[in-house]
Write a protein that holds these residues in place. Structure first.
Motif, PDB file in Angstrom:
ATOM      1  N   MET A 446       0.829  -1.206   0.000  1.00 33.30           N
ATOM      2  CA  MET A 446       0.000   0.000   0.000  1.00 33.30           C
ATOM      3  C   MET A 446       0.867   1.261   0.000  1.00 33.30           C
ATOM      4  N   VAL A 447       1.968   1.237   0.758  1.00 33.13           N
ATOM      5  CA  VAL A 447       2.881   2.387   0.773  1.00 33.13           C
ATOM      6  C   VAL A 447       3.504   2.586  -0.601  1.00 33.13           C
ATOM      7  N   MET A 448       3.957   1.472  -1.212  1.00 37.24           N
ATOM      8  CA  MET A 448       4.558   1.581  -2.532  1.00 37.24           C
ATOM      9  C   MET A 448       3.529   2.042  -3.559  1.00 37.24           C
ATOM     10  N   GLY A 449       2.311   1.532  -3.476  1.00 37.21           N
ATOM     11  CA  GLY A 449       1.261   1.957  -4.396  1.00 37.21           C
ATOM     12  C   GLY A 449       1.006   3.452  -4.287  1.00 37.21           C
ATOM     13  N   HIS A 450       0.961   3.946  -3.066  1.00 40.91           N
ATOM     14  CA  HIS A 450       0.762   5.385  -2.857  1.00 40.91           C
ATOM     15  C   HIS A 450       1.900   6.184  -3.476  1.00 40.91           C
ATOM     16  N   ARG A 451       3.132   5.718  -3.292  1.00 40.89           N
ATOM     17  CA  ARG A 451       4.288   6.424  -3.843  1.00 40.89           C
ATOM     18  C   ARG A 451       4.278   6.408  -5.378  1.00 40.89           C
ATOM     19  N   VAL A 452       3.890   5.272  -5.950  1.00 40.43           N
ATOM     20  CA  VAL A 452       3.821   5.166  -7.415  1.00 40.43           C
ATOM     21  C   VAL A 452       2.757   6.111  -7.958  1.00 40.43           C
ATOM     22  N   ARG A 453       1.578   6.116  -7.339  1.00 44.70           N
ATOM     23  CA  ARG A 453       0.502   6.995  -7.819  1.00 44.70           C
ATOM     24  C   ARG A 453       0.909   8.462  -7.674  1.00 44.70           C
ATOM     25  N   LYS A 454       1.549   8.789  -6.563  1.00 38.24           N
ATOM     26  CA  LYS A 454       2.008  10.159  -6.349  1.00 38.24           C
ATOM     27  C   LYS A 454       3.049  10.563  -7.381  1.00 38.24           C
ATOM     28  N   SER A 455       3.856   9.609  -7.834  1.00 35.17           N
ATOM     29  CA  SER A 455       4.916   9.908  -8.804  1.00 35.17           C
ATOM     30  C   SER A 455       4.379  10.351 -10.150  1.00 35.17           C
ATOM     31  N   THR A 456       3.106  10.023 -10.432  1.00 39.61           N
ATOM     32  CA  THR A 456       2.517  10.390 -11.722  1.00 39.61           C
ATOM     33  C   THR A 456       1.848  11.759 -11.692  1.00 39.61           C
ATOM     34  N   GLY A 457       1.739  12.371 -10.501  1.00 40.21           N
ATOM     35  CA  GLY A 457       1.110  13.683 -10.361  1.00 40.21           C
ATOM     36  C   GLY A 457       2.099  14.813 -10.604  1.00 40.21           C
ATOM     37  N   ASP A 458       1.618  16.045 -10.492  1.00 41.33           N
ATOM     38  CA  ASP A 458       2.463  17.212 -10.727  1.00 41.33           C
ATOM     39  C   ASP A 458       3.695  17.175  -9.843  1.00 41.33           C
ATOM     40  N   GLY A 459       4.865  17.283 -10.472  1.00 38.46           N
ATOM     41  CA  GLY A 459       6.120  17.289  -9.737  1.00 38.46           C
ATOM     42  C   GLY A 459       6.628  15.919  -9.339  1.00 38.46           C
ATOM     43  N   GLY A 460       5.862  14.862  -9.652  1.00 38.08           N
ATOM     44  CA  GLY A 460       6.289  13.500  -9.320  1.00 38.08           C
ATOM     45  C   GLY A 460       7.379  13.015 -10.251  1.00 38.08           C
ATOM     46  N   VAL A 461       8.182  12.049  -9.798  1.00 40.70           N
ATOM     47  CA  VAL A 461       9.332  11.610 -10.586  1.00 40.70           C
ATOM     48  C   VAL A 461       8.925  10.981 -11.916  1.00 40.70           C
ATOM     49  N   SER A 462       7.795  10.278 -11.949  1.00 39.95           N
ATOM     50  CA  SER A 462       7.362   9.653 -13.201  1.00 39.95           C
ATOM     51  C   SER A 462       6.890  10.702 -14.200  1.00 39.95           C
ATOM     52  N   GLN A 463       6.126  11.683 -13.706  1.00 38.42           N
ATOM     53  CA  GLN A 463       5.684  12.744 -14.604  1.00 38.42           C
ATOM     54  C   GLN A 463       6.880  13.546 -15.123  1.00 38.42           C
ATOM     55  N   MET A 464       7.834  13.814 -14.257  1.00 35.72           N
ATOM     56  CA  MET A 464       9.015  14.585 -14.664  1.00 35.72           C
ATOM     57  C   MET A 464       9.838  13.829 -15.706  1.00 35.72           C
ATOM     58  N   GLU A 465       9.927  12.500 -15.557  1.00 32.46           N
ATOM     59  CA  GLU A 465      10.664  11.709 -16.542  1.00 32.46           C
ATOM     60  C   GLU A 465       9.944  11.710 -17.885  1.00 32.46           C
ATOM     61  N   LEU A 466       8.609  11.625 -17.850  1.00 35.51           N
ATOM     62  CA  LEU A 466       7.845  11.673 -19.095  1.00 35.51           C
ATOM     63  C   LEU A 466       8.012  13.027 -19.769  1.00 35.51           C
ATOM     64  N   GLU A 467       7.972  14.100 -18.995  1.00 34.51           N
ATOM     65  CA  GLU A 467       8.157  15.431 -19.570  1.00 34.51           C
ATOM     66  C   GLU A 467       9.573  15.599 -20.119  1.00 34.51           C
ATOM     67  N   SER A 468      10.545  15.012 -19.444  1.00 33.68           N
ATOM     68  CA  SER A 468      11.918  15.052 -19.933  1.00 33.68           C
ATOM     69  C   SER A 468      12.033  14.331 -21.270  1.00 33.68           C
ATOM     70  N   PHE A 469      11.328  13.212 -21.404  1.00 33.94           N
ATOM     71  CA  PHE A 469      11.320  12.464 -22.661  1.00 33.94           C
ATOM     72  C   PHE A 469      10.692  13.285 -23.778  1.00 33.94           C
ATOM     73  N   ILE A 470       9.576  13.928 -23.491  1.00 37.81           N
ATOM     74  CA  ILE A 470       8.912  14.752 -24.506  1.00 37.81           C
ATOM     75  C   ILE A 470       9.810  15.922 -24.917  1.00 37.81           C
ATOM     76  N   ARG A 471      10.461  16.536 -23.956  1.00 39.87           N
ATOM     77  CA  ARG A 471      11.404  17.627 -24.280  1.00 39.87           C
ATOM     78  C   ARG A 471      12.542  17.127 -25.150  1.00 39.87           C
ATOM     79  N   HIS A 472      13.016  15.937 -24.844  1.00 41.30           N
ATOM     80  CA  HIS A 472      14.085  15.347 -25.662  1.00 41.30           C
ATOM     81  C   HIS A 472      13.621  15.154 -27.100  1.00 41.30           C
ATOM     82  N   LEU A 473      12.416  14.651 -27.279  1.00 40.55           N
ATOM     83  CA  LEU A 473      11.905  14.423 -28.637  1.00 40.55           C
ATOM     84  C   LEU A 473      11.714  15.735 -29.392  1.00 40.55           C
ATOM     85  N   SER A 474      11.395  16.810 -28.680  1.00 38.39           N
ATOM     86  CA  SER A 474      11.115  18.103 -29.342  1.00 38.39           C
ATOM     87  C   SER A 474      12.332  19.022 -29.322  1.00 38.39           C
ATOM     88  N   ARG A 475      13.511  18.463 -29.059  1.00 42.27           N
ATOM     89  CA  ARG A 475      14.744  19.258 -28.972  1.00 42.27           C
ATOM     90  C   ARG A 475      15.065  19.982 -30.279  1.00 42.27           C
TER      91      ARG A 475
END
Length: 475
Positions: A446-475
């Motif tokens: 449950m703790v890990m699930g909460h952390r994973v879900r939080k990572s997809t929100g604003d400022g979360g590590v997963s969202q930031m990695e996805l945005e980094s990928f999109i920036r890379h593609l649009s370089r």
């Protein structure tokens, strides 16, 4: 769905072509990635075979592909192929009956090449994201000056690390407590048929053409392994992106769509509504597993004697074409359903797994540990009773139970040829659902699930990695 502030504003600065392997577990992940990418105002073109495109859309959960205007589907026919039934009594449990569809899918090279040449002039950068087992299909992108490719792996970073690098594999083994590990646990021995090993090798050859690898994983789940893989990638002048979880994490169990038909799916979700939180174990072995009749009987007896509530998906593996003679022949012990009708629900068709795992009454998941199932369960905070069958599943089971410690092992891989007895099933269910050890595992999940879900929100590590990928593609 999370609303992202960042988007690519220049029309067609980047166009993405996604090429999945036409099997459910592979297609599902890349369709979810298509949704994530499309939220950044990027056109996404998805290649499918005619049959599997229809199948994937029917089974998709959490969003409707027909409502997203910048996802474009290209369904192509492929040569006819054998579609034999799965063999539950095969010595090797790998679903060899699906190899013909995989080989037939390589004939998509011609249509994909034509589409690449058509899309190339319409954009500044044409990006191909292809399944690692579809490398030969996209190889002609090298003829297009503004095209680049990325290899998607449908399995865990943990499993790939063990597969591609002996040195990385040894580092991983050292990081796992020695007393919890036998040599047989981390192994690919017996995971694939010889024919499929050859197919994998032939397709992985094309990975050298891509700029990097993409995983349906995230830093929360696999940070240590991703660090090792990143170092390995840098040494080879490659990039690495962990863009998961791809599946929607804010899915609401029991959507109106699921409950409108009045069939088994609706009855299943309505039954779950009547159960208390964390009291039901979900039992499912995915779309590529067919269990022997002896094993079905042992599971049935184990579930009956466990005295725990359960949902059990009892079905054969998918055939090469699920729309042709796809009736199931799995037989339950006589009278079993009557005996457990007050605390068990049997599903004899494909089940809406995301919606089930998202339901508050689900307290555990007995799973084959396919990576789709692992990521869905982890992101929903549901602990896993790991029962690997083939492919990457044995290594995923080690990751879940020994590294993340959000599950327990039902069957060790060194016992792969043995029927699991009912007492083992009973004890695994009782431990996960009704013991102090099980409660500790559930808390970690449950703790890990909460952390994973939080990572997809604003400022979360997963969202930031996805945005980094999109920036890379649009370089």
């Amino acid at each position: 769905m999370v609303t992202h502030k960042m988007s690519i504003t220049n029309q067609n600065k980047v166009v993405i072509l996604i090429v999945p392997l036409p099997l459910q577990g592979h297609l599902n992940q890349l369709l979810h990635l298509s949704r994530l990418i499309s939220t950044y105002n990027v056109p996404v073109h998805v290649i499918t075979t005619t049959t599997y495109g229809r199948q994937a859309k029917l089974r998709l959960q959490g969003w409707d592909p027909n409502t997203i205007s910048n996802i474009y589907f290209h369904d192509y026919p492929i040569p006819s192929y054998a579609s034999p039934p799965p063999n539950p009594n095969s010595a090797n449990k790998f679903p060899s009956h699906l190899l013909p569809i995989c080989e037939a899918a390589t004939h998509l090279r011609g249509p994909v090449a034509a589409l690449l040449h058509k899309l190339g002039p319409t954009t500044q950068r044409l990006v191909i994201i292809h399944d690692s087992l579809m490398g030969s299909v996209v190889q002609d992108f090298i003829l297009i000056p503004n095209a680049e490719s990325y290899t998607f792996h449908s399995v865990s970073a943990f499993s790939i690390a063990l597969y591609i690098s002996k040195q990385v594999g040894e580092q991983i083994q050292k990081s796992i407590e020695p007393q919890a590990l036998t040599r047989e646990l981390i192994s690919f021995e017996g995971c694939f048929s010889l024919e499929f090993k050859t197919f994998i090798s032939s397709q992985h050859e094309y990975t050298k053409l891509s700029l990097g690898r993409i995983y349906n994983s995230c830093r929360v789940v696999e940070q240590a392994t991703l660090d090792l893989l990143e170092a390995n990638a840098r040494n080879n002048n490659k990039l690495l992106w962990a863009l998961g979880p791809f599946n929607p994490v804010d899915i609401k169990s029991g959507s109106k769509v699921s409950r409108n038909d009045g069939g088994q799916v609706a009855k299943c979700l309505n039954w779950l509504d009547k159960q208390s939180p964390n009291t039901v174990i979900y039992v499912s072995f995915g779309t590529t597993t067919t269990l022997s009749q002896d094993q079905i009987i042992e599971i049935a007896i184990g579930l009956e004697k466990s005295d725990q509530k359960f949902i059990w998906v009892v079905r054969e593996a998918d055939k090469g074409d699920i729309f042709v003679n796809n009736s199931t022949h799995v037989e339950l012990p006589e009278g079993f359903e009557d005996k457990v009708e007050d605390r068990g629900f049997i599903v004899k068709e494909w089940a809406p797994q995301l919606e089930i795992l998202a339901h508050s009454s689900i307290g555990g998941f007995m799973s084959h540990c396919g990576w789709n199932s692992c990521m869905e369960s982890i992101s929903m905070g549901v602990p896993i009773a790991a029962w690997p069958i083939h492919s990457d599943q044995p290594n995923n089971a080690v990751l879940v139970t020994k590294v993340l410690k959000v599950g327990l092992l039902v069957k060790e891989w060194c016992q792969q040829d043995e029927v699991v007895e009912s007492i083992v099933v009973e004890n695994a269910v009782r431990t996960l659902m009704g013991s102090r050890d099980g409660e500790e595992i559930r808390k970690r999940a449950m703790v890990m699930g909460h952390r994973v879900r939080k990572s997809t929100g604003d400022g979360g590590v997963s969202q930031m990695e996805l945005e980094s990928f999109i920036r890379h593609l649009s370089r």
